[in-house]
Design a protein around this motif. Sequence first.
Motif, PDB file in Angstrom:
ATOM      1  N   PHE A 310      41.581   1.404  -8.973  1.00 19.03           N
ATOM      2  CA  PHE A 310      42.239   2.788  -9.082  1.00 19.03           C
ATOM      3  C   PHE A 310      43.194   2.750 -10.346  1.00 19.03           C
ATOM      4  O   PHE A 310      43.680   1.590 -10.766  1.00 19.03           O
ATOM      5  CB  PHE A 310      43.304   2.914  -7.757  1.00 19.03           C
ATOM      6  N   HIS A 311      43.090   3.792 -10.997  1.00 17.72           N
ATOM      7  CA  HIS A 311      43.678   3.824 -12.382  1.00 17.72           C
ATOM      8  C   HIS A 311      44.015   5.412 -12.692  1.00 17.72           C
ATOM      9  O   HIS A 311      43.760   6.280 -12.002  1.00 17.72           O
ATOM     10  CB  HIS A 311      42.632   3.562 -13.408  1.00 17.72           C
ATOM     11  N   ARG A 312      44.713   5.656 -13.633  1.00 19.18           N
ATOM     12  CA  ARG A 312      44.881   7.048 -14.341  1.00 19.18           C
ATOM     13  C   ARG A 312      45.604   6.762 -15.606  1.00 19.18           C
ATOM     14  O   ARG A 312      45.857   5.749 -16.101  1.00 19.18           O
ATOM     15  CB  ARG A 312      46.152   7.659 -13.343  1.00 19.18           C
ATOM     16  N   THR A 313      45.422   7.952 -16.375  1.00 14.56           N
ATOM     17  CA  THR A 313      46.087   8.165 -17.629  1.00 14.56           C
ATOM     18  C   THR A 313      47.457   8.155 -17.696  1.00 14.56           C
ATOM     19  O   THR A 313      48.176   8.808 -16.774  1.00 14.56           O
ATOM     20  CB  THR A 313      45.311   9.308 -18.254  1.00 14.56           C
ATOM     21  N   MET A 314      48.057   7.927 -18.871  1.00 12.15           N
ATOM     22  CA  MET A 314      49.641   7.636 -18.881  1.00 12.15           C
ATOM     23  C   MET A 314      49.633   8.933 -19.845  1.00 12.15           C
ATOM     24  O   MET A 314      49.231   9.039 -20.938  1.00 12.15           O
ATOM     25  CB  MET A 314      49.867   6.606 -19.373  1.00 12.15           C
ATOM     26  N   PRO A 315      50.633   9.910 -19.388  1.00 13.81           N
ATOM     27  CA  PRO A 315      50.906  11.100 -20.465  1.00 13.81           C
ATOM     28  C   PRO A 315      52.019  10.341 -21.480  1.00 13.81           C
ATOM     29  O   PRO A 315      52.655   9.485 -21.219  1.00 13.81           O
ATOM     30  CB  PRO A 315      51.743  11.811 -19.664  1.00 13.81           C
ATOM     31  N   PHE A 316      52.167  10.929 -22.508  1.00  9.18           N
ATOM     32  CA  PHE A 316      53.127  10.730 -23.641  1.00  9.18           C
ATOM     33  C   PHE A 316      54.500  10.880 -23.167  1.00  9.18           C
ATOM     34  O   PHE A 316      54.580  11.733 -22.111  1.00  9.18           O
ATOM     35  CB  PHE A 316      52.832  11.518 -24.748  1.00  9.18           C
TER      36      PHE A 316
END
Length: 437
Positions: A310-316
């Motif tokens: 499982f993974h996700r993008t990090m917002p600024f």
Amino acid sequence: FLAICIVIEKRFSYQLGHTQHPKIFEIELDALQAQGAGSNLLTLEMKNLYKKEGVIAIRGLISNELLDRLYIASDKLIANKGKRRRGSQFHTVVMGAVFLDPPSPEQYPDCSDKEHNDLALGETCGIIQRGEKNTSKASSSTNDLSAFREVALQSIIPSIVAEFLGIQSVEKGKNLHMLRDVFLAKDSEQHICGWHVDDYGFWPATPSSDGINAWIALDDMPIEYGGGFALSPGSHNAEWRFDAYKATGSTYTYPTEGYKNAADMFSNRPGAGTCNMKSAAPEINRKMEETKRVYDVKRGDVIFHNRWLFHRTMPFKIDATGHQKRDTVYARYSIRYAPGSAQIPKGYGTELSVLYDDKNGGRTLDEVSLLDGPWYPKCWPQVDNQEMSRLAPLLDKMHFAEVRLKERKKEMQPYLKRIGEQNRRRQSQMQRNRPDL
């Protein structure tokens, strides 16, 4: 064990608050390329770490020369990004970057009269097997978008993936294909896709097949600014993973024969959708947030992770004044690799090869390549010259399939709109009930 001598292990232990930056392995590329075919490229520690956690980061796998070319190519894609799709988490999304600027057929010799096993490392009918220092005409593009093809297919990366998958010993029928590639650039948009495993849009292979994503940083991404990549170590083997698959309706839940049409798909697919773990399974989401890993990546670092991690993008990150901490765009190139035995899903969907010819659904990657062209180019144990000579002609098939893809998306749009509204209501209700989530 030769690899031990050429791998420099570095723990970046400087502190940001109370967070220690995760370990990144560093490899001497020239020494790695000097090894013979069939050599172990990875240390036992690296293999064991990947097996346990499903993720590892390695520095030094891409030369500065190729990184410079990738930087130039990235600028071109960002400059030509076109209209941004509403709700998109990325500034720029380019699927199939490996097919950009394809070589002409005459740039690749005919290998049909040669036995691949008789060729020495780096002599694969004019194509470099390991390492990106290719001096053939095939890499002399004026646009230099061929840098994506070079790093995805001709660099050391496919050999590393093959070793992590345990197929580095050349056996009959054992090979590796590039299943999907996508160039992404992240900007200030705060919307992200929550914790997930890739669905068929990004990983078009049935759940029975193994695979690895090689996530390449094309810019430095300091952890203190956000905008990078978060992963959940060990989640590919977690006891709760099947509950998470069901909650988001991952490909594990799809029928073997696929869905018949849009109505069938959106009426019968379980779960709240790929990106909606937070609302669909808040406790599982909390577990992943508490144990997430974010690497302090530099340009050229490669994060290898298991297909089912499982993974996700990090917002600024936003500072105390409400402003983004850095005004920039971070580029990354993500390459999905799978064995030639991996099977393309059957049924209704958006996969280009199946939209062109529905008989490709249910075929293995090897079979698709043999019967319909290099939709999924082979990259290990060597690049196939005949496939490379067929990349340019394949574009005509792709254009036909893209017309059908637009039609398919129109069919899906009413259902997607309704699901989006349902998820927004669910998220709003959850915030009212549990503002701490």
